[in-house]
Design an enzyme around this catalytic site. Structure first.
Site, PDB file in Angstrom:
ATOM      1  N   THR A  12       0.818  -1.211   0.000  1.00 30.29           N
ATOM      2  CA  THR A  12       0.000   0.000   0.000  1.00 30.29           C
ATOM      3  C   THR A  12       0.853   1.263   0.000  1.00 30.29           C
ATOM      4  OG1 THR A  12      -0.139   0.107   2.424  1.00 30.29           O
ATOM      5  CG2 THR A  12      -1.814  -1.199   1.284  1.00 30.29           C
ATOM      6  N   ASP A  13       0.194   2.363  -0.322  1.00 31.18           N
ATOM      7  CA  ASP A  13       0.858   3.667  -0.258  1.00 31.18           C
ATOM      8  C   ASP A  13       0.592   4.282   1.121  1.00 31.18           C
ATOM      9  OD1 ASP A  13      -1.760   4.660  -0.333  1.00 31.18           O
ATOM     10  OD2 ASP A  13      -1.643   5.254  -2.430  1.00 31.18           O
ATOM     11  N   ALA A  14       0.963   5.528   1.297  1.00 29.37           N
ATOM     12  CA  ALA A  14       0.818   6.187   2.600  1.00 29.37           C
ATOM     13  C   ALA A  14      -0.640   6.310   3.042  1.00 29.37           C
ATOM     14  CB  ALA A  14       1.472   7.566   2.550  1.00 29.37           C
ATOM     15  N   MET A  15      -1.578   6.171   2.113  1.00 30.50           N
ATOM     16  CA  MET A  15      -2.997   6.281   2.442  1.00 30.50           C
ATOM     17  C   MET A  15      -3.623   4.922   2.758  1.00 30.50           C
ATOM     18  SD  MET A  15      -3.989   9.039  -0.534  1.00 30.50           S
ATOM     19  CE  MET A  15      -3.021   8.178  -1.779  1.00 30.50           C
TER      20      MET A  15
ATOM     21  N   ILE B 146      -3.858   2.514   0.609  1.00 30.00           N
ATOM     22  CA  ILE B 146      -4.483   2.027  -0.624  1.00 30.00           C
ATOM     23  C   ILE B 146      -3.441   1.262  -1.434  1.00 30.00           C
ATOM     24  CG2 ILE B 146      -5.513   2.788  -2.817  1.00 30.00           C
ATOM     25  CD1 ILE B 146      -6.718   5.149  -1.250  1.00 30.00           C
TER      26      ILE B 146
END
Length: 137
Positions: A15-18, A20
């Site tokens: 995932t990314d920082a969000m 997601i």
């Protein structure tokens, strides 16, 4: 057409920082689905390589519908969409298993080659594999 299923859980590193799923991971999961599809039909990559068949990727298409998130269990459905003399197109759908929501659709097109990356006519050089790939079309 028969769709073969594979499950995978989204880990934090996917995932990314969000929280997601990072978009390129879906391409990796297409490969996971394709590997399991081949294993389920009795032709894992290791067997194909021993028999002198390679499937290098020639094209990828991925359409994003909804984001996957950390800790989702994903269901990858994989199947043969088209089988040519020296190419195969695999199709994929990736769902959030808990809700059944469709997250991604896509395809990968593969050349069918020798280990020297020379195109081969699969029906001629490996009729058993050709038969297995074409059974569910």
């Amino acid at each position: 057409m028969k769709k073969y299923e594979t499950e995978i859980r989204v880990i934090y590193a996917d995932t990314d920082a969000m929280g997601i799923v990072y978009h390129t991971n879906y391409i990796k999961w297409f490969e996971a689905g394709r590997n399991e599809f081949l294993r389920q039909i009795g032709y894992p990559y290791s067997r194909m390589e021993k028999e002198g068949i390679w499937l290098p990727v020639a094209a990828v298409n991925c359409i994003y519908k909804s984001p996957g998130k950390y800790d989702d269990v994903l269901l990858i459905k994989s199947w043969v969409k088209e089988l040519g003399a020296a190419t195969v197109v695999m199709a994929y759908e990736i769902f959030r298993k808990e809700t059944g929501e469709l997250l991604v659709t896509g395809t990968t097109k593969h050349a069918i080659t020798s280990p020297e990356l020379k195109p081969v006519r699969l029906k001629k050089v490996n009729p058993a594999l050709f038969e297995r790939l074409s059974e569910d079309l």
